[in-house]
Design a protein around this motif. Structure first.
Motif, PDB file in Angstrom:
ATOM      1  N   SER A 138     127.865 -37.952  38.610  1.00  0.00           N
ATOM      2  CA  SER A 138     127.061 -36.462  37.635  1.00  0.00           C
ATOM      3  C   SER A 138     127.009 -35.912  37.688  1.00  0.00           C
ATOM      4  O   SER A 138     126.517 -34.983  38.302  1.00  0.00           O
ATOM      5  CB  SER A 138     125.551 -37.474  37.154  1.00  0.00           C
ATOM      6  OG  SER A 138     124.636 -37.068  37.878  1.00  0.00           O
ATOM      7  N   GLU A 139     126.332 -34.684  36.291  1.00  0.00           N
ATOM      8  CA  GLU A 139     126.090 -33.465  36.006  1.00  0.00           C
ATOM      9  C   GLU A 139     124.742 -33.142  37.311  1.00  0.00           C
ATOM     10  O   GLU A 139     124.657 -32.039  37.844  1.00  0.00           O
ATOM     11  CB  GLU A 139     125.495 -32.340  34.725  1.00  0.00           C
ATOM     12  CG  GLU A 139     124.417 -34.305  34.462  1.00  0.00           C
ATOM     13  CD  GLU A 139     124.114 -33.433  32.955  1.00  0.00           C
ATOM     14  OE1 GLU A 139     124.144 -32.112  32.342  1.00  0.00           O
ATOM     15  OE2 GLU A 139     124.144 -34.072  31.862  1.00  0.00           O
ATOM     16  N   LEU A 140     124.299 -33.491  37.542  1.00  0.00           N
ATOM     17  CA  LEU A 140     123.078 -33.601  38.224  1.00  0.00           C
ATOM     18  C   LEU A 140     123.629 -33.466  39.636  1.00  0.00           C
ATOM     19  O   LEU A 140     122.555 -32.436  40.969  1.00  0.00           O
ATOM     20  CB  LEU A 140     121.998 -35.270  38.472  1.00  0.00           C
ATOM     21  CG  LEU A 140     120.732 -35.575  37.200  1.00  0.00           C
ATOM     22  CD1 LEU A 140     120.411 -37.254  37.530  1.00  0.00           C
ATOM     23  CD2 LEU A 140     120.156 -34.183  36.810  1.00  0.00           C
ATOM     24  N   LEU A 141     124.020 -33.293  40.496  1.00  0.00           N
ATOM     25  CA  LEU A 141     124.816 -33.057  41.896  1.00  0.00           C
ATOM     26  C   LEU A 141     126.596 -32.193  41.417  1.00  0.00           C
ATOM     27  O   LEU A 141     127.271 -32.557  42.140  1.00  0.00           O
ATOM     28  CB  LEU A 141     125.604 -34.618  42.629  1.00  0.00           C
ATOM     29  CG  LEU A 141     123.446 -35.592  42.812  1.00  0.00           C
ATOM     30  CD1 LEU A 141     124.955 -36.618  43.041  1.00  0.00           C
ATOM     31  CD2 LEU A 141     123.412 -34.893  43.257  1.00  0.00           C
ATOM     32  N   PRO A 142     126.117 -31.138  41.745  1.00  0.00           N
ATOM     33  CA  PRO A 142     127.374 -29.810  40.766  1.00  0.00           C
ATOM     34  C   PRO A 142     127.066 -29.600  42.398  1.00  0.00           C
ATOM     35  O   PRO A 142     128.887 -29.885  42.472  1.00  0.00           O
ATOM     36  CB  PRO A 142     126.825 -29.078  40.549  1.00  0.00           C
ATOM     37  CG  PRO A 142     125.114 -29.030  40.799  1.00  0.00           C
ATOM     38  CD  PRO A 142     124.880 -30.249  40.809  1.00  0.00           C
ATOM     39  N   TYR A 143     126.553 -29.212  42.717  1.00  0.00           N
ATOM     40  CA  TYR A 143     127.590 -28.949  44.914  1.00  0.00           C
ATOM     41  C   TYR A 143     128.112 -30.328  45.789  1.00  0.00           C
ATOM     42  O   TYR A 143     129.229 -29.984  45.979  1.00  0.00           O
ATOM     43  CB  TYR A 143     126.385 -28.571  45.657  1.00  0.00           C
ATOM     44  CG  TYR A 143     125.706 -27.339  45.971  1.00  0.00           C
ATOM     45  CD1 TYR A 143     126.661 -26.535  46.276  1.00  0.00           C
ATOM     46  CD2 TYR A 143     124.883 -27.196  44.316  1.00  0.00           C
ATOM     47  CE1 TYR A 143     126.099 -24.561  46.017  1.00  0.00           C
ATOM     48  CE2 TYR A 143     124.203 -25.805  44.250  1.00  0.00           C
ATOM     49  CZ  TYR A 143     124.993 -24.767  44.762  1.00  0.00           C
ATOM     50  OH  TYR A 143     124.744 -23.463  44.924  1.00  0.00           O
ATOM     51  N   THR A 144     127.470 -31.943  45.220  1.00  0.00           N
ATOM     52  CA  THR A 144     128.512 -33.084  45.968  1.00  0.00           C
ATOM     53  C   THR A 144     129.634 -32.948  45.429  1.00  0.00           C
ATOM     54  O   THR A 144     130.494 -33.349  46.081  1.00  0.00           O
ATOM     55  CB  THR A 144     127.341 -34.419  45.376  1.00  0.00           C
ATOM     56  OG1 THR A 144     126.057 -33.247  46.555  1.00  0.00           O
ATOM     57  CG2 THR A 144     127.699 -35.340  46.024  1.00  0.00           C
ATOM     58  N   SER A 145     129.577 -32.591  44.017  1.00  0.00           N
ATOM     59  CA  SER A 145     130.553 -32.618  43.089  1.00  0.00           C
ATOM     60  C   SER A 145     131.936 -31.940  43.582  1.00  0.00           C
ATOM     61  O   SER A 145     132.782 -32.019  43.725  1.00  0.00           O
ATOM     62  CB  SER A 145     131.143 -32.450  41.479  1.00  0.00           C
ATOM     63  OG  SER A 145     129.797 -33.539  40.613  1.00  0.00           O
ATOM     64  N   LYS A 146     131.487 -30.844  43.951  1.00  0.00           N
ATOM     65  CA  LYS A 146     132.118 -29.979  45.232  1.00  0.00           C
ATOM     66  C   LYS A 146     133.357 -30.712  46.251  1.00  0.00           C
ATOM     67  O   LYS A 146     133.571 -29.813  47.452  1.00  0.00           O
ATOM     68  CB  LYS A 146     131.931 -28.940  45.252  1.00  0.00           C
ATOM     69  CG  LYS A 146     131.426 -27.928  44.161  1.00  0.00           C
ATOM     70  CD  LYS A 146     131.361 -26.096  44.054  1.00  0.00           C
ATOM     71  CE  LYS A 146     129.744 -26.420  45.504  1.00  0.00           C
ATOM     72  NZ  LYS A 146     129.976 -24.597  45.172  1.00  0.00           N
ATOM     73  N   MET A 147     132.512 -31.699  47.313  1.00  0.00           N
ATOM     74  CA  MET A 147     132.730 -32.413  48.264  1.00  0.00           C
ATOM     75  C   MET A 147     133.317 -33.161  48.287  1.00  0.00           C
ATOM     76  O   MET A 147     133.362 -33.802  49.340  1.00  0.00           O
ATOM     77  CB  MET A 147     131.298 -31.406  48.986  1.00  0.00           C
ATOM     78  CG  MET A 147     130.697 -32.746  48.952  1.00  0.00           C
ATOM     79  SD  MET A 147     129.893 -33.297  50.626  1.00  0.00           S
ATOM     80  CE  MET A 147     128.211 -33.209  49.876  1.00  0.00           C
TER      81      MET A 147
END
Length: 493
Positions: A138-147
């Motif tokens: 989700s949009e709440l985790l932009p950094y997690t999205s990158k990994m």
């Protein structure tokens, strides 16, 4: 028979007193065998191997993929529906009652058991697929999205516990009942230490910016239970000295401290020779470790040698001791210094109401720091033999607790299906394992019990979960308990 009569009897009949027998047996080669015969706890099994740092196992049962663990624990039950477990069909069911055949009479908490209905609350946050793996975040985790391509997502976690304290105790110790050792204690006891100057098991508590109150965390969650006390977690403070009494009192220099410790050691040694209580040797070892930490811990917590690029990676909160970002950097520094198990707690994830107000703050606390930790470990060649785990004691319900609006909602505890992620240490990167139904309520593919995950983590460390055991209260006690557990072969290489 009192002590004097006991001694006289021994002299008269040229035999050993009861105390003498125990003393000689504990000090001699028969000490371990005696402990086994008497069914004693792990105190009687601790021997010279551990004092040399090898642990009770001597060596792993088989070739390990990992050497250490960093556990990022989100206490309170993070909402998988609003972060990882995307359920697009729920958007058309806003406010409709959860079908009875989905709930199917499953246990409810006292907080929602009296509700007349269970209105479905679709996540208000946007989800997108990321990375080559196409993982939904989700949009709440932009950094997690990158990994996401570094992570193993497990979307089929489950547990029997539905309330916080037994659920946290269960996932940390393998039992809902207090008094059992935590995973960090088991690993310290079984595998020993790689650094004699730092604790083998470190606990870091993080500040949080979500809801104002949070569930208490008790020190038994990092306790050693029936294992020797030397294996319990050492809890670092976020203000002042990281460890109490790390700094010598005014007028006491290192030479005076050394003299005091030598005197104390001699007294303890004399007591041990009389009583043959192995816990006394644990106490001696802990005093010596505390003395060594007076030089090793200040070096550990001194961030002056960290580059600006590294500090920027963790974000601005890294400069504030006690924040999640600061603790994640500490975890990396502990890992590169050989600490076996680092436990980071972050509280405040118990969103029964006001998800739109609290959850974004919680995610901001941890998102960049989690990304930084995994990235930092990988860049230094540490991720391949370090297991990083992220998750809570259970998940949240798809239905709303209390009043439902499109702007805000709350969710109750849900132990039947929730999400966690794992990185490094021989776990397959960039995969999603397990699946819940369209409501995120029941598991439809590859269920993973919390015992299964604990067993798999032990396996990656080269430990057979059944063979790391201690006789206690008539049972061969293990981290995974006496119930059946499974190795999750689909997520390990």
């Amino acid at each position: 028979m009192n002590n004097s009569n006991d001694t006289d009897f021994a002299k008269k009949y040229n035999t050993l007193s009861r105390r003498g027998f125990l003393k000689n047996a504990a000090l001699g080669v028969g000490g371990t065998a005696l402990g086994s015969l008497l069914g004693q706890s792990a105190h009687a099994l601790e021997n010279a191997k551990y004092q040399l740092g090898q642990g009770s196992l001597g060596s792993p049962h088989f070739r390990p993929k990992a050497k250490r663990v960093i556990n990022l624990f989100m206490a309170g039950g993070p909402s998988q529906h609003d972060m990882f477990d995307y359920k697009p069909k729920m958007k058309d069911m806003f406010g409709k009652d959860l079908p009875e055949e989905i709930r199917n009479g499953q246990r409810l908490t006292g907080m929602t058991s009296g509700q007349d209905s269970f209105p479905i609350a679709p996540s208000k946050y946007d989800f997108k697929q990321h990375g080559d793996s196409g993982a939904w975040v989700s949009e709440l985790l932009p950094y997690t999205s990158k990994m996401v391509d570094e992570l193993t997502f497990i979307k089929s976690m489950h547990t029997e516990a539905i309330n916080h304290d037994p659920a946290i105790t269960y996932i940390q110790t393998g039992s809902q009942q207090p008094g059992h050792p935590s995973m960090g204690s088991w690993l310290s006891y079984g595998l020993g230490s790689e650094n004699a100057n730092l604790p083998n098991f470190v606990v870091l508590h993080s500040s949080w910016t979500g809801r104002k109150t949070a569930q208490a965390l008790y020190n038994r969650l990092w306790g050693s239970g029936f294992l020797p006390a030397s294996h319990q977690g050492v809890s670092f403070q976020s203000t002042g000295d990281p460890i109490l009494y790390l700094t010598n009192a005014k007028g006491v220099n290192s030479d005076v401290r050394r003299t005091m410790l030598d005197g104390l050691r001699n007294l303890n040694q004399q007591h041990f020779e009389k009583m043959a209580d192995p816990s006394i040797t644990s106490r001696i070892a802990q005093y010596e470790l505390a003395n060594r930490m007076q030089s090793s811990v200040p070096e550990l917590t001194d961030l002056k040698k960290e580059s600006k690029a590294t500090l920027d990676l963790y974000g601005p909160d890294v400069h504030k001791p006690g924040t999640f970002a600061y603790n994640c950097l500490m975890a990396r520094r502990l890992a590169e210094r050989g600490v076996r198990f680092t436990q980071i707690f972050h509280r405040g994830w118990d969103q029964h109401q006001n998800i739109s107000g609290d959850l974004p703050n919680q995610c901001r606390d941890v998102d960049q720091a989690c990304y930084a930790l995994v990235t930092d470990l990988k860049s230094r060649g540490l991720l391949e033999d370090t297991i990083v785990t992220w998750g809570g004691e259970f998940g949240r319900t798809i239905y709303c607790q209390g009043k439902l609006t499109k702007e805000n909602y709350g969710r109750d505890h849900h132990p039947r299906s929730f999400t966690t992620w794992v990185a490094g240490g021989g776990f397959k990167a960039g995969i999603t394992y397990g699946e819940s139904d369209d409501f995120g309520y029941n598991i439809v593919k590859d269920p993973v019990h919390i015992r299964d995950l604990n067993r798999t983590v032990l396996h990656q460390l080269g430990v057979d979960h059944k063979r790391l055991s201690v006789k206690h209260q008539g049972l061969d006690q293990t981290l995974t308990g006496v119930e059946e557990s499974h190795l999750i072969k689909g997520i390990i290489s």
